[in-house]
Design an enzyme around this catalytic site. Structure first.
Site, PDB file in Angstrom:
ATOM      1  N   SER A  52       3.248  -1.065   2.830  1.00 37.37           N
ATOM      2  CA  SER A  52       3.969  -0.987   1.792  1.00 37.37           C
ATOM      3  C   SER A  52       5.052  -2.303   2.175  1.00 37.37           C
ATOM      4  O   SER A  52       5.494  -2.661   3.313  1.00 37.37           O
ATOM      5  CB  SER A  52       4.910   0.039   1.510  1.00 37.37           C
ATOM      6  OG  SER A  52       3.950   1.374   1.234  1.00 37.37           O
TER       7      SER A  52
HETATM    8  N1  SAM Z   1       3.234   4.475   4.652  1.00 40.59           N
HETATM    9  C1  SAM Z   1       2.094   3.342   4.896  1.00 40.59           C
HETATM   10  C2  SAM Z   1       2.389   2.415   5.655  1.00 40.59           C
HETATM   11  O1  SAM Z   1       3.460   2.391   6.224  1.00 40.59           O
HETATM   12  O2  SAM Z   1       1.504   1.680   6.072  1.00 40.59           O
HETATM   13  C3  SAM Z   1       1.595   3.040   3.605  1.00 40.59           C
HETATM   14  C4  SAM Z   1       0.852   3.536   2.809  1.00 40.59           C
HETATM   15  S1  SAM Z   1      -0.480   3.047   1.496  1.00 40.59           S
HETATM   16  C5  SAM Z   1       0.710   2.328   0.401  1.00 40.59           C
HETATM   17  C6  SAM Z   1      -0.771   4.572   0.984  1.00 40.59           C
HETATM   18  C7  SAM Z   1      -1.750   5.493   1.829  1.00 40.59           C
HETATM   19  O3  SAM Z   1      -1.976   6.654   1.020  1.00 40.59           O
HETATM   20  C8  SAM Z   1      -3.183   4.885   1.811  1.00 40.59           C
HETATM   21  O4  SAM Z   1      -3.443   4.659   3.344  1.00 40.59           O
HETATM   22  C9  SAM Z   1      -4.101   5.936   1.323  1.00 40.59           C
HETATM   23  O5  SAM Z   1      -5.387   6.213   1.925  1.00 40.59           O
HETATM   24  C10 SAM Z   1      -3.480   7.055   1.266  1.00 40.59           C
HETATM   25  N2  SAM Z   1      -3.457   8.212   0.602  1.00 40.59           N
HETATM   26  C11 SAM Z   1      -4.009   8.140  -0.669  1.00 40.59           C
HETATM   27  N3  SAM Z   1      -4.258   9.378  -1.139  1.00 40.59           N
HETATM   28  C12 SAM Z   1      -3.868  10.358  -0.040  1.00 40.59           C
HETATM   29  C13 SAM Z   1      -3.913  11.850  -0.011  1.00 40.59           C
HETATM   30  N4  SAM Z   1      -4.190  12.575  -1.027  1.00 40.59           N
HETATM   31  N5  SAM Z   1      -3.660  12.429   1.108  1.00 40.59           N
HETATM   32  C14 SAM Z   1      -3.272  11.334   2.322  1.00 40.59           C
HETATM   33  N6  SAM Z   1      -3.199  10.007   2.214  1.00 40.59           N
HETATM   34  C15 SAM Z   1      -3.484   9.536   0.845  1.00 40.59           C
END
Ligand code: SAM
Length: 204
Positions: A52
């Site tokens: 992000s």
């Molecule tokens: N917090 C992260 C960072 O600092 O890099 C950014 C995360 S990215 C915007 C969103 C993440 O949420 C992705 O890696 C995606 O695979 C994960 N995601 C989506 N649905 C999810 C779920 N139900 N449970 C866990 N992770 C999930």
């Protein structure tokens, strides 16, 4: 990055700013994007996912109103960057990621960074992490169609849930505070996140 993109845009919590000065974002991005690491935008991390934008990570972290003793849940580990920031600010971080290769990559980086107060789980974070609840803060880093009730139930008294809610194409970042039997919801700002996929998110 801290002066230009965070302080200038209103981030003021000293502990959050201290964490951003300590954690190097270029350690969490693929090497081909290292030169962009301190710009204020999301970057690809593989598997169709992103690290992000720094301002958004700071705003979400500040909105959790964490204390040094807080126990926090992050849904969506991604690169591990926000987990590293949270780990600087509070006592313990539980982080859940559904994409196993991303979780393994994040675990490796966070271990190299010396973060010892983070627990990891591969799975559907829309269900929270009941065994480790209650949480003083829960941050969801992907866009939900609605607020999963189960996450609200895993908040400690006075705890905050910060989550982007809306359509696949645009959301409102909201903060939900547990006060007794009530949940007080506040809008923070508009945002765009990748979708939250799971039982209480979008279907695959
Ligand atoms: N917090 C992260 C960072 O600092 O890099 C950014 C995360 S990215 C915007 C969103 C993440 O949420 C992705 O890696 C995606 O695979 C994960 N995601 C989506 N649905 C999810 C779920 N139900 N449970 C866990 N992770 C999930």
């Amino acid at each position: 990055m801290v002066d230009e993109h965070l302080i200038r845009r209103g981030i003021s919590d000293p502990e959050v700013l201290k964490a951003f000065r300590k954690v190097w974002r270029h350690h969490f991005v693929p090497s081909s994007f290292e030169t962009d690491a301190y710009q204020d935008y999301p970057l690809p991390i593989g598997h169709g996912q992103t690290i992000s934008q720094p301002y958004m990570v700071a705003l979400m972290t500040e909105s959790l109103r964490l204390k040094s003793g807080s126990n926090v849940l992050e849904v969506g580990t991604g690169s591990g960057y926000q987990a590293a920031i949270l780990a600087e600010v509070c006592r313990r971080v539980c982080t859940v990621e559904r994409e196993a290769p991303l979780l393994e990559r994040a675990k490796k980086i966070l271990s190299e960074e010396g973060c010892k107060n983070i627990d990891f789980r591969c799975g559907d974070g829309t269900e929270g992490w009941e065994e480790e609840a209650p949480f003083d803060g829960i941050v969801v880093t992907a866009a939900a169609p609605s607020v999963p009730g189960v996450l609200k139930e895993q908040l400690a008294e006075g705890g905050h849930l910060v989550i982007p809610v809306g359509t696949m194409y645009g959301q409102m970042l909201v903060s939900i505070e547990k006060k007794g039997d009530d949940f007080i919801q506040r809008d923070i700002c508009g945002c765009i996140f990748v979708p939250l996929i799971g039982k209480y998110g979008w279907s695959e």
